[in-house]
Design an enzyme around this catalytic site. Structure first.
Site, PDB file in Angstrom:
ATOM      1  N   LYS A  82     -71.651 -66.847  14.312  1.00  0.00           N
ATOM      2  CA  LYS A  82     -70.701 -66.945  15.418  1.00  0.00           C
ATOM      3  C   LYS A  82     -69.611 -65.916  15.265  1.00  0.00           C
ATOM      4  O   LYS A  82     -69.279 -65.511  14.164  1.00  0.00           O
ATOM      5  CB  LYS A  82     -70.053 -68.323  15.389  1.00  0.00           C
ATOM      6  N   GLU A 124     -81.016 -78.713   8.396  1.00  0.00           N
ATOM      7  CA  GLU A 124     -79.732 -79.160   7.822  1.00  0.00           C
ATOM      8  C   GLU A 124     -79.179 -80.359   8.589  1.00  0.00           C
ATOM      9  O   GLU A 124     -79.605 -80.634   9.720  1.00  0.00           O
ATOM     10  CB  GLU A 124     -78.715 -78.025   7.828  1.00  0.00           C
TER      11      GLU A 124
HETATM   12  N1  PSU Z   1     -71.854 -72.246  12.065  1.00  0.00           N
HETATM   13  C1  PSU Z   1     -72.278 -72.759  13.222  1.00  0.00           C
HETATM   14  N2  PSU Z   1     -72.677 -74.071  13.249  1.00  0.00           N
HETATM   15  C2  PSU Z   1     -72.662 -74.856  12.129  1.00  0.00           C
HETATM   16  C3  PSU Z   1     -72.217 -74.278  10.901  1.00  0.00           C
HETATM   17  C4  PSU Z   1     -71.822 -72.987  10.914  1.00  0.00           C
HETATM   18  O1  PSU Z   1     -72.293 -72.076  14.223  1.00  0.00           O
HETATM   19  O2  PSU Z   1     -73.016 -76.045  12.200  1.00  0.00           O
HETATM   20  C5  PSU Z   1     -72.233 -75.124   9.657  1.00  0.00           C
HETATM   21  C6  PSU Z   1     -73.486 -74.844   8.820  1.00  0.00           C
HETATM   22  O3  PSU Z   1     -73.871 -76.051   8.187  1.00  0.00           O
HETATM   23  C7  PSU Z   1     -72.980 -73.857   7.784  1.00  0.00           C
HETATM   24  C8  PSU Z   1     -71.591 -74.369   7.548  1.00  0.00           C
HETATM   25  O4  PSU Z   1     -73.748 -73.840   6.600  1.00  0.00           O
HETATM   26  O5  PSU Z   1     -71.122 -74.763   8.837  1.00  0.00           O
HETATM   27  C9  PSU Z   1     -70.690 -73.331   6.924  1.00  0.00           C
HETATM   28  O6  PSU Z   1     -69.478 -73.916   6.583  1.00  0.00           O
HETATM   29  P1  PSU Z   1     -68.438 -73.115   5.671  1.00  0.00           P
HETATM   30  O7  PSU Z   1     -67.981 -71.954   6.527  1.00  0.00           O
HETATM   31  O8  PSU Z   1     -67.335 -74.083   5.382  1.00  0.00           O
HETATM   32  O9  PSU Z   1     -69.178 -72.701   4.458  1.00  0.00           O
END
Ligand code: PSU
Ligand code: MN
Length: 309
Positions: free
Chosen positions: A161, A27
């Site tokens: 996390k 990603e």
């Molecule tokens: N959690 C992490 N590091 C990240 C992300 C999440 O510890 O970089 C990023 C990933 O790309 C994940 C996105 O798909 O955040 C999720 O965002 P949201 O909660 O807005 O869907």
């Protein structure tokens, strides 16, 4: 293979897909919105090297110039890492970014989507999105979880996390029929920490076992992906309770600043990094490299199963 008009695949990856050489998706949100420049650029190259060392080809995803990019050259990696006018793009953002020519970094959800369009089945990330703490009221549930329900890609992750409600995240995945496999662990890992207190039903001992389960799911014609929880290497793991305190403070700050929607995750990641003076960042890099290594090995085993058929 049917090529999608919006896809732009590098010649190397196209060749690999044609020949049955294993490919691993990566990603770009982790680069543009999860790590600072220039450390992210160093990481972007390193993670690709780790995948190559295992005999697979890396495919970092992004949206640039109205195309779904599968594989980025050095110049494009630089653009994603500098992250000037680079948005964070989940599933619903894709048509907007393509139609308007905006540059976007892919989350887990959009990386899975593009990978499946290209025919890539394995993806290495850091942490997945999930149900946010308090999600039962805010309904803040990452689009990543719906992508797992619908899109046939296996994602190797160090878990979720503690900014998320890990229990509810696992419940959601169960409801939507997503297998969650522990890789040499029987607990879902909590990103910086090897354990979360949440037990898993399945602990896979090696990459071949994971590949067989993926293969069986898709041979059955079942839609959707798989989550492979791969704990951070012992030597880089951080203390759960210390991280809990840091994360609680970061969530409180986000609340005070009225950070909402798609900005919450990047805000929390940046705040945690500041609060831990970079220690957490070093762990983040190491767990992501470790996921890339295991993902590449799984891709190799999965590809062997395809050849046997
Ligand atoms: N959690 C992490 N590091 C990240 C992300 C999440 O510890 O970089 C990023 C990933 O790309 C994940 C996105 O798909 O955040 C999720 O965002 P949201 O909660 O807005 O869907
Ligand atoms: Mn959200």
């Amino acid at each position: 293979m049917r090529m999608h008009k919006y896809l732009s695949i590098t010649p190397e990856i196209e060749e690999a897909l044609k020949n049955g050489t294993p490919v691993v998706a990566l990603e770009s949100t982790i680069l543009s919105h999860g790590m600072p420049y220039p450390e992210n650029l160093e990481f972007a190259h390193k993670v690709e090297e780790v995948i190559r060392a295992e005999g697979a080809i890396p495919a970092t995803m992004a949206v640039i110039g109205g195309k779904l990019k599968v594989g980025l050259n050095s110049e494009e990696l630089e653009i994603m890492c500098r992250a000037e006018n680079v948005g964070k793009m989940s599933r619903r953002d894709i048509p907007v970014y393509l139609a308007t020519g905006k540059t976007g970094a892919t989350t887990v959800a959009t990386t899975m989507l593009i990978a499946s369009l290209a025919g890539i089945r394995v993806f290495a990330t850091g942490g997945i999105g999930g149900v946010h703490r308090g999600g039962e009221n805010t309904m803040d549930i990452s689009a990543d979880l719906q992508e797992f329900a619908n899109t046939p890609v296996a994602v190797v992750t160090a878990g979720a996390k503690q900014i998320l409600d890990i229990g509810r995240t696992l419940e959601y995945l169960e409801t939507f029929g997503v297998p969650v496999l522990g890789f040499r662990t029987d607990e879902f890992p909590a990103f910086y920490c090897r354990t979360s207190g949440y037990k898993l039903d399945y602990c896979c001992q090696d990459e071949e076992e994971v590949a067989k389960i993926m293969n069986t799911k898709w041979e059955l014609g079942m839609k959707g992906g798989l989550v492979i929880g791969n704990p951070i290497p012992e030597e880089y793991a951080l203390d759960f309770n210390e991280m809990e305190e840091v994360i609680n403070n970061a969530i409180k700050l986000a609340d005070e600043k009225h950070i909402r929607g798609k900005n919450i995750t990047p805000f929390l990641l940046a705040t945690i990094k500041d609060m831990t003076k970079g220690v957490a960042f070093a762990s983040n890099v190491q767990l992501a490299l470790n996921n890339a290594k295991i993902a590449a090995r799984i891709a190799v085993k999965y590809q062997e199963l395809q050849k046997d058929q």
